[in-house]
Design a protein around this motif. Structure first.
Motif, PDB file in Angstrom:
ATOM      1  N   GLY A 135       0.906  -1.083   0.098  1.00 38.09           N
ATOM      2  CA  GLY A 135       0.120  -0.026  -0.135  1.00 38.09           C
ATOM      3  C   GLY A 135       1.087   1.241   0.001  1.00 38.09           C
ATOM      4  N   ASP A 136       0.379   2.483  -0.228  1.00 40.80           N
ATOM      5  CA  ASP A 136       1.020   3.724  -0.460  1.00 40.80           C
ATOM      6  C   ASP A 136       0.550   4.847   0.698  1.00 40.80           C
ATOM      7  N   GLY A 137       1.532   5.564   1.008  1.00 43.43           N
ATOM      8  CA  GLY A 137       1.209   6.529   2.145  1.00 43.43           C
ATOM      9  C   GLY A 137       0.782   5.883   3.440  1.00 43.43           C
ATOM     10  N   VAL A 138      -0.510   6.814   3.821  1.00 50.19           N
ATOM     11  CA  VAL A 138      -1.064   6.494   4.953  1.00 50.19           C
ATOM     12  C   VAL A 138      -1.793   4.921   5.147  1.00 50.19           C
ATOM     13  N   TYR A 139      -2.093   4.412   3.873  1.00 57.22           N
ATOM     14  CA  TYR A 139      -2.719   3.064   3.747  1.00 57.22           C
ATOM     15  C   TYR A 139      -1.729   2.006   3.881  1.00 57.22           C
ATOM     16  N   ALA A 140      -0.322   2.407   3.785  1.00 57.90           N
ATOM     17  CA  ALA A 140       0.803   1.308   3.832  1.00 57.90           C
ATOM     18  C   ALA A 140       0.278   0.454   5.101  1.00 57.90           C
ATOM     19  N   ARG A 141       0.245  -0.847   4.855  1.00 57.35           N
ATOM     20  CA  ARG A 141       0.640  -1.776   6.226  1.00 57.35           C
ATOM     21  C   ARG A 141       1.444  -2.997   5.742  1.00 57.35           C
ATOM     22  N   PRO A 142       2.177  -3.370   6.975  1.00 57.30           N
ATOM     23  CA  PRO A 142       3.125  -4.373   6.847  1.00 57.30           C
ATOM     24  C   PRO A 142       2.583  -5.750   6.241  1.00 57.30           C
ATOM     25  N   ALA A 143       3.144  -6.528   5.373  1.00 63.44           N
ATOM     26  CA  ALA A 143       2.695  -7.535   4.856  1.00 63.44           C
ATOM     27  C   ALA A 143       3.650  -8.672   5.523  1.00 63.44           C
ATOM     28  N   TYR A 144       3.060  -9.846   5.666  1.00 66.53           N
ATOM     29  CA  TYR A 144       3.873 -11.149   6.050  1.00 66.53           C
ATOM     30  C   TYR A 144       3.601 -11.975   5.107  1.00 66.53           C
ATOM     31  N   TRP A 145       4.727 -12.731   4.863  1.00 65.27           N
ATOM     32  CA  TRP A 145       4.456 -14.104   3.655  1.00 65.27           C
ATOM     33  C   TRP A 145       5.622 -14.971   4.184  1.00 65.27           C
ATOM     34  N   CYS A 146       5.053 -16.293   3.979  1.00 68.49           N
ATOM     35  CA  CYS A 146       6.184 -17.329   3.844  1.00 68.49           C
ATOM     36  C   CYS A 146       6.579 -17.726   2.363  1.00 68.49           C
ATOM     37  N   PRO A 147       7.853 -17.520   1.616  1.00 65.82           N
ATOM     38  CA  PRO A 147       8.320 -17.705   0.326  1.00 65.82           C
ATOM     39  C   PRO A 147       7.958 -19.362   0.260  1.00 65.82           C
ATOM     40  N   ARG A 148       8.089 -19.939   0.881  1.00 65.84           N
ATOM     41  CA  ARG A 148       7.673 -21.340   0.488  1.00 65.84           C
ATOM     42  C   ARG A 148       6.339 -21.794   0.487  1.00 65.84           C
ATOM     43  N   CYS A 149       5.586 -21.341   1.319  1.00 66.94           N
ATOM     44  CA  CYS A 149       4.105 -21.868   1.621  1.00 66.94           C
ATOM     45  C   CYS A 149       3.161 -20.903   0.412  1.00 66.94           C
ATOM     46  N   GLN A 150       3.770 -19.940  -0.085  1.00 64.51           N
ATOM     47  CA  GLN A 150       2.947 -18.898  -0.633  1.00 64.51           C
ATOM     48  C   GLN A 150       3.755 -18.435  -2.089  1.00 64.51           C
ATOM     49  N   GLN A 151       2.712 -18.682  -3.165  1.00 62.98           N
ATOM     50  CA  GLN A 151       3.341 -18.475  -4.457  1.00 62.98           C
ATOM     51  C   GLN A 151       2.589 -17.156  -4.940  1.00 62.98           C
ATOM     52  N   GLY A 152       3.300 -16.543  -5.881  1.00 61.66           N
ATOM     53  CA  GLY A 152       3.134 -15.304  -6.211  1.00 61.66           C
ATOM     54  C   GLY A 152       4.180 -14.336  -6.454  1.00 61.66           C
ATOM     55  N   PRO A 153       3.836 -12.966  -6.908  1.00 62.93           N
ATOM     56  CA  PRO A 153       4.698 -11.885  -6.799  1.00 62.93           C
ATOM     57  C   PRO A 153       4.668 -11.519  -5.677  1.00 62.93           C
ATOM     58  N   ALA A 154       6.027 -10.748  -5.179  1.00 60.15           N
ATOM     59  CA  ALA A 154       6.553 -10.076  -4.053  1.00 60.15           C
ATOM     60  C   ALA A 154       7.434  -9.372  -4.218  1.00 60.15           C
ATOM     61  N   PRO A 155       7.583  -7.892  -3.273  1.00 60.73           N
ATOM     62  CA  PRO A 155       8.642  -7.125  -3.272  1.00 60.73           C
ATOM     63  C   PRO A 155       9.614  -7.815  -2.750  1.00 60.73           C
ATOM     64  N   ALA A 156      11.065  -6.981  -2.730  1.00 57.79           N
ATOM     65  CA  ALA A 156      12.036  -7.299  -1.852  1.00 57.79           C
ATOM     66  C   ALA A 156      11.510  -6.998  -0.346  1.00 57.79           C
ATOM     67  N   PRO A 157      11.926  -8.094   0.343  1.00 58.02           N
ATOM     68  CA  PRO A 157      11.522  -8.088   1.728  1.00 58.02           C
ATOM     69  C   PRO A 157      12.416  -7.160   2.595  1.00 58.02           C
ATOM     70  N   LYS A 158      11.955  -6.460   3.682  1.00 62.05           N
ATOM     71  CA  LYS A 158      12.666  -5.608   4.632  1.00 62.05           C
ATOM     72  C   LYS A 158      13.814  -6.565   5.060  1.00 62.05           C
ATOM     73  N   ARG A 159      14.814  -5.979   5.223  1.00 59.88           N
ATOM     74  CA  ARG A 159      15.953  -6.461   5.941  1.00 59.88           C
ATOM     75  C   ARG A 159      15.859  -6.276   7.534  1.00 59.88           C
ATOM     76  N   PRO A 160      16.123  -7.357   8.265  1.00 60.34           N
ATOM     77  CA  PRO A 160      16.128  -7.182   9.613  1.00 60.34           C
ATOM     78  C   PRO A 160      17.083  -6.283  10.169  1.00 60.34           C
ATOM     79  N   ARG A 161      16.890  -5.525  11.073  1.00 60.55           N
ATOM     80  CA  ARG A 161      17.768  -4.420  11.650  1.00 60.55           C
ATOM     81  C   ARG A 161      18.871  -5.066  12.560  1.00 60.55           C
ATOM     82  N   ARG A 162      20.028  -4.603  12.238  1.00 63.60           N
ATOM     83  CA  ARG A 162      21.239  -5.358  13.031  1.00 63.60           C
ATOM     84  C   ARG A 162      21.147  -4.643  14.412  1.00 63.60           C
ATOM     85  N   ARG A 163      21.669  -5.420  15.331  1.00 68.96           N
ATOM     86  CA  ARG A 163      21.496  -5.157  16.628  1.00 68.96           C
ATOM     87  C   ARG A 163      22.893  -5.085  17.232  1.00 68.96           C
TER      88      ARG A 163
END
Length: 274
Positions: free
Chosen positions: A246-274
């Motif tokens: 989603g865009d702007g104020v309508y953006a929401r985090p999306a979660y998915w399993c790349p093995r269990c779910q098929q279809g297009p997907a953007p580059a995932p967020k990289r986890p923050r380094r601690r």
């Protein structure tokens, strides 16, 4: 933003506490309604429509409220301490043995009950409507099919298609369908199944505050992939990915399993380094 089942349960509890009683205190603290005193009115009922609540009175008016991101209604016995600060209260509706307090309700309006459709008439069929039937399903299917070029995850969140699904159920419906949230509606098989699954998940949690899509009530096992970014998928143990949808104020985090779910997907967020 709360899911439709959260609002449905709030309406059910408010109805049980207030309906059939006269208000001994009817105070509104919303800027547009601060001069309104509802004391003395009888409450005829409380009902949810999607993510909207209507408290109806015997003078033919209704108090509309919407939770948005942080709103809620609480019920107390007279004299009990409130669980949220008093400055957040926007409505106090008291009957002889219960006090209903609406906190952080940014959207409130007092209107004739006969005109409620002005605020909710644009919504798609309410997935938790008590009279849900074939005509509701057909209308939801018609509206969903018309969003053929939209991403499935965004179409599920669009209340004009069908009312009640929030980010939690969007995420879990897509997982159970085996499709990423970015799959186009036109590429989604069995749209009737999408609607039925959405309704089934909402109904399964409509009578309790806890929400589970897996059948487990354990907090760490209640969801398949929702809010499990960078943790193992509960089905296949592959790392769950996350990205914004989603865009702007309508953006929401999306979660998915790349093995269990098929279809297009953007580059995932990289986890923050601690």
């Amino acid at each position: 933003m709360p899911e439709g089942d959260t609002v449905f349960l709030a309406g059910k509890r408010l109805h049980a506490a207030l309906a059939g009683h006269e208000l001994v205190r009817g105070e509104l603290r919303h800027p547009r309604l601060a001069a309104v005193d509802l004391t003395g009115l009888g409450v005829t009922g409380v009902a949810s429509v999607g993510k909207h609540l209507f408290t109806r009175f015997d003078d033919g008016t209704s108090l509309h409220s919407h939770f948005r991101m942080d709103g809620s209604w609480h019920l107390y016995r007279p004299g009990m301490a409130w669980r949220r600060p008093a400055y957040e209260a926007r409505a106090v509706l008291e009957v002889p043995d219960r006090v209903a307090v609406g906190f952080a309700l940014h959207d409130m309006e007092l209107l004739p009950t006969a005109e409620e459709d002005r605020l909710v008439g644009h919504l798609g069929p309410d997935l938790l409507a008590p009279d849900w039937g074939p005509e509701h399903e057909a209308e939801a299917l018609r509206r969903l099919a018309r969003r053929g070029e939209h991403e499935l995850g965004l179409a599920l969140l669009e209340q004009r298609v069908m009312a009640g699904v929030g980010n939690l159920y969007k995420t879990e419906v897509c997982f159970l369908l085996g499709l990423t949230p970015w799959t186009l509606v036109r590429d989604t098989p069995d749209l009737s199944g999408v609607i039925a699954l959405s309704r089934t998940l909402l109904l399964s949690n409509a009578d309790r505050p806890e929400q589970t899509t897996t059948g487990s009530m354990h907090p760490d096992q209640a969801h398949w992939v929702f809010e499990r970014g960078n943790r193992p998928c509960r089905r296949c143990r592959t790392r769950v990915l996350t990205a914004e949808q989603g865009d702007g104020v309508y953006a929401r985090p999306a979660y998915w399993c790349p093995r269990c779910q098929q279809g297009p997907a953007p580059a995932p967020k990289r986890p923050r380094r601690r």
